[in-house]
Design a protein around this motif. Sequence first.
Motif, PDB file in Angstrom:
ATOM      1  N   GLU A  20       0.830  -1.205   0.000  1.00 27.15           N
ATOM      2  CA  GLU A  20       0.000   0.000   0.000  1.00 27.15           C
ATOM      3  C   GLU A  20       0.863   1.255   0.000  1.00 27.15           C
ATOM      4  O   GLU A  20       0.503   2.260  -0.607  1.00 27.15           O
ATOM      5  CB  GLU A  20      -0.942  -0.001   1.203  1.00 27.15           C
ATOM      6  CG  GLU A  20      -2.035  -1.033   1.096  1.00 27.15           C
ATOM      7  CD  GLU A  20      -2.900  -1.113   2.343  1.00 27.15           C
ATOM      8  OE1 GLU A  20      -2.807  -0.213   3.204  1.00 27.15           O
ATOM      9  OE2 GLU A  20      -3.661  -2.077   2.451  1.00 27.15           O
ATOM     10  N   CYS A  23       1.746   2.859  -3.264  1.00 23.69           N
ATOM     11  CA  CYS A  23       0.735   3.717  -3.904  1.00 23.69           C
ATOM     12  C   CYS A  23       1.114   5.191  -3.822  1.00 23.69           C
ATOM     13  O   CYS A  23       0.749   5.978  -4.689  1.00 23.69           O
ATOM     14  CB  CYS A  23      -0.641   3.510  -3.265  1.00 23.69           C
ATOM     15  SG  CYS A  23      -1.367   1.904  -3.600  1.00 23.69           S
ATOM     16  N   THR A  31      -4.971   6.867  -6.266  1.00 24.00           N
ATOM     17  CA  THR A  31      -4.584   5.870  -5.262  1.00 24.00           C
ATOM     18  C   THR A  31      -4.150   6.588  -3.995  1.00 24.00           C
ATOM     19  O   THR A  31      -3.720   7.738  -4.041  1.00 24.00           O
ATOM     20  CB  THR A  31      -3.443   4.963  -5.771  1.00 24.00           C
ATOM     21  OG1 THR A  31      -2.312   5.779  -6.096  1.00 24.00           O
ATOM     22  CG2 THR A  31      -3.880   4.167  -6.987  1.00 24.00           C
TER      23      THR A  31
END
Length: 159
Positions: A20, A23, A31
């Motif tokens: 994550e 992103c 994102t």
Amino acid sequence: MPWLLQDAAKVKASIGSSKEARCAFDGDEETVWTVELGSPSISAHVLVASTLSAPRRVETWQALECIFAGGFSPIRIVTLAGFAREGSKEVEWIEVQESYPRDGNMQQSFAYEPEAVAATLRARGKRSTDACTHIALRLDGSTDGFGRVIVYRLNVLAT
């Protein structure tokens, strides 16, 4: 100007998912990376370290670019240059610059001051012409009362 972290070979976050965290570097403002520090205190932080796809001289760094959600910005961002030691997996980290983003949903840019960066590196036995193999960004504290930071973009521009 290329974004150094967009093509990073490896990204590791000290809190949450490293997948994550990637992103924040992808250049897509749709994102998002959400981090929960647990406290808004500046002593609470997350470190996101990146192994560059190829070593880069620190003198080519131009600016730190970031976009955070309004109300969910870090209080301070510390940029660190990492130099891999020959024949070892150990990395020597040097704090290069501190930046203080405004709390707002806007693109912000913080230029790296070449003289200050060179002086910092010199004090640690390095030169700005030395190639670093890693870049880390430490997000300290949060403007949110619960210690959350929401990142839409975070990257280092270079020539």
